[in-house]
Enzyme design. Sequence first.
Site, PDB file in Angstrom:
ATOM      1  N   SER A 322      -7.373 -48.908   0.643  1.00 38.25           N
ATOM      2  CA  SER A 322      -6.872 -48.891  -0.730  1.00 38.25           C
ATOM      3  C   SER A 322      -6.899 -50.299  -1.321  1.00 38.25           C
ATOM      4  O   SER A 322      -7.282 -50.498  -2.482  1.00 38.25           O
ATOM      5  CB  SER A 322      -5.450 -48.339  -0.731  1.00 38.25           C
ATOM      6  N   TRP A 325     -10.518 -51.285  -1.968  1.00 36.80           N
ATOM      7  CA  TRP A 325     -11.076 -50.566  -3.119  1.00 36.80           C
ATOM      8  C   TRP A 325     -10.911 -51.400  -4.390  1.00 36.80           C
ATOM      9  O   TRP A 325     -11.758 -51.365  -5.283  1.00 36.80           O
ATOM     10  CB  TRP A 325     -10.355 -49.223  -3.284  1.00 36.80           C
ATOM     11  N   HIS A 326      -9.812 -52.165  -4.453  1.00 35.57           N
ATOM     12  CA  HIS A 326      -9.537 -52.904  -5.680  1.00 35.57           C
ATOM     13  C   HIS A 326     -10.490 -54.077  -5.890  1.00 35.57           C
ATOM     14  O   HIS A 326     -10.659 -54.528  -7.029  1.00 35.57           O
ATOM     15  CB  HIS A 326      -8.098 -53.421  -5.673  1.00 35.57           C
ATOM     16  N   GLY A 327     -11.071 -54.582  -4.844  1.00 38.60           N
ATOM     17  CA  GLY A 327     -12.006 -55.673  -5.071  1.00 38.60           C
ATOM     18  C   GLY A 327     -12.441 -56.329  -3.788  1.00 38.60           C
ATOM     19  O   GLY A 327     -11.821 -56.174  -2.735  1.00 38.60           O
ATOM     20  N   PHE A 485     -12.167 -53.272 -11.440  1.00 42.03           N
ATOM     21  CA  PHE A 485     -12.144 -52.546 -10.177  1.00 42.03           C
ATOM     22  C   PHE A 485     -13.066 -51.340 -10.246  1.00 42.03           C
ATOM     23  O   PHE A 485     -13.283 -50.665  -9.309  1.00 42.03           O
ATOM     24  CB  PHE A 485     -10.720 -52.098  -9.834  1.00 42.03           C
TER      25      PHE A 485
END
Lengths: 485, 316
Positions: A322, A325-327, A485
């Site tokens: 998780s 996933w953001h960067g 993102f």
Amino acid sequence: MLFNSLEFLLFLPIVFFIYWFVLKKDYRKQNAFILLMSYVFYAWWDERFLLLLIFSTALDFFSGLMIANAISQVKKKFWLVLSIGINLGFLGFFKYYNFFVDSLKVALDSSHIHVDTWTLSIVLPVGISFYTFHGLSYVIDIYYKRINPCRNWINYSVFVSYFPLLVAGPIERATHLLPQIEKPRLFNPKQAMSGFKLMLWGFFKKIVIADNLAPSVNEIFTQYQSYSGSVLLLGAFLFAIQIYGDFSGYSDIARGISRFFGMELLLNFNFPYFSRNIAEFWRRWHISLSGWFRDYLYIPLGGSRNGTILNIRNVFIIFLVSGFWHGANWTFIAWGLIHALLFLPNFLLNKHKKDARNLPVNAFLIPSIIDVLRILLTFCLVVLAWVFFRAPSISVAIQFIGGIFQPSVFEPIGGFLNPYDNQSLLKEFVMVAIMFLAEYVYYVMPKKVFLQTFLFECVYSIIMIILIVLNIPIHSSNSFIYFQF
Amino acid sequence: MKHFLIKLFLILLSTWLCFEVVLRWFDLARYTIPTDQIGNNCMLKPGYSGLYVGGGFGEIQAKFTINSQGWNSTEDFNLISDSQTVRVALIGDSYVEGTHVDVENSIGRQLDRMTHNKTITHEYGRSGANIEDFNRVYNSFVKGKYDYVFVLLRDGNLNATSATFMNCGCSKEEHSSKSKGMIRSMYSHSAVLSYLNINQFLTENVQNMIKKIRENFSYSGSAASDVNAQGQTKVQTKQIPHKENQVDWDFGPEVIILYEKKLLNKHEIIQKIPEKHVFLAVNHNENDVLDFGFDRHWNSIGRKDCAITMFHAIRL
């Protein structure tokens, strides 16, 4: 095209008018029109990446059909793996290529192995993480026979490219949105008016809160070495509020706009800062993403049905993924790791499903002291974790947090001026207080009937619009944080 | 649907009316200072005075007074032949025009106070002026008449290629387009439109949007450079060609250039001026707040800093 742009202010009424007045008799034409407008909306940013979006849509559409039509399990699996592989391949290339190359080079350098690497100046296609996840959920659901494949190309494309959610979610599920697309829609004035109010609330959070806090947050995080602990602490709190205003504001605007077109999107934020523990926070923050990871990663890994060690492994995997996933930065992974560590005690004590219901309050809408303390503690932990999310590197985040835990944290912050207008943050504090108070009352209030009276709608809209217009920053960038993102 | 649209219309109408009341009540939407034709120059309207209001919440409020020659000053620029008084001229753009601070706190007034009125300073400042305007102002009003002449030169003054107010007149621009006149008339009647135009550059943004729509429908080239790593779209703006080398340096040797640190070092033009005639406009304490944040024009402290620089230059 940004929601908070002049172009969109013209775009929305035009689309609304044609959708309901010109094409109202045929929902298929409405869908085709919405698809066309969604592509215009996306191409406004960069028309070349529209091809990538169309390719991704086509890939998942045909993979879905092939999985459904395949007789053998091997063929089904082949199409599933192909779709997931190509989708994640694109995501990996555009989002993570440079990160992996740089990390590999650092690792090799530390082992005294010098290699020439090359990175690419890649432009990250806006929304790629969101529409990729739309498509993945669709093919996985077909594979597990949770849904039947969509046989209409336009309907499926609308599901992936529907403009309110195209660039920053919520991450929709085919089981939720596709049925709404596949049937005729009737205009519902109550739904549209509630959409209008929700959209205004989203703009309030984005423009009045997030955009006005951004200059102070940027200043404190950039010049963190020259500020006292109290100002750094202020910066961390302000960022927590900024990112909430920015992202939940976007989600509210998206959900509000969608109601104009007779479609309901998933709830993405459910008052997360009133959570009493980290597990509750994750049931309320970016719900569509955490739900996605729960259903398509955590449960397939075995969820919490294995032994303790495997269960802990699964918790760490889901939080780390998780974060990633953001960067493409170690800071996001650290952020995920911190949340995993904060989540773990509740999980091990089997209390992570506690506090599933809303906050209990007395007749005066006041919660118990214990709950207030738990909310404050959870909020403070979340704020500290956000430092890793915002800082450019882990070392900066550690120095930043180290700076907070200094005697200077007790110094007054009155001297800090908002770089936007070189004035104190009083106005911003008042606006933040208004936001939290309004959200709290809405959250705990048992009856919300009066919210639908015309008088309330009128007064609310007047106040919101005036506050929004007065607070639009002058000479400043106003993109949404989650676009990256 | 009909009920919804009527409801929405009523809400928006009442919002507009309430907003008009709010803006007028709190005096947040002042109109721009009118201009007038003096000779062939587009000057501020002589005799006009009032309060300049800028910023979303009126953060900038300053009194201005336009003298009979069209400059922001309480006094007319009449030269006295008094050997005891040092005559000083300051040429510049909006930083010298000074509508962002009270006219009594302008750079010139602060300098005169510092010298106990041994100087008399005339500020030839006009918003939007560029180096060509400065040259013309110098030759028309200043040359040979002052003991000291200062030019406050900023980065932006060197980029434009033609004069914006000297020798270009107001009337031809104002009457060239009916739509422009109509828009101005709308602004003067609606505080909301005026507010949006002052603070959110409504007219400019609409023009940019129309331009972008046209470009989007006629443009098929690469757009990669318009997007940064965060996926933020940069607004495409037409770059004014940089023709610094074509600017005529038409100032006399007595002219002292004031410039902002880091802004002009890169420009070749600065090499043409004798070093002793170039001063940093502001030598400030790092903790001083010199501007309004969202608006980079100097506040009273910034102007005082500039006046101190001039004070030191005069003592040379």
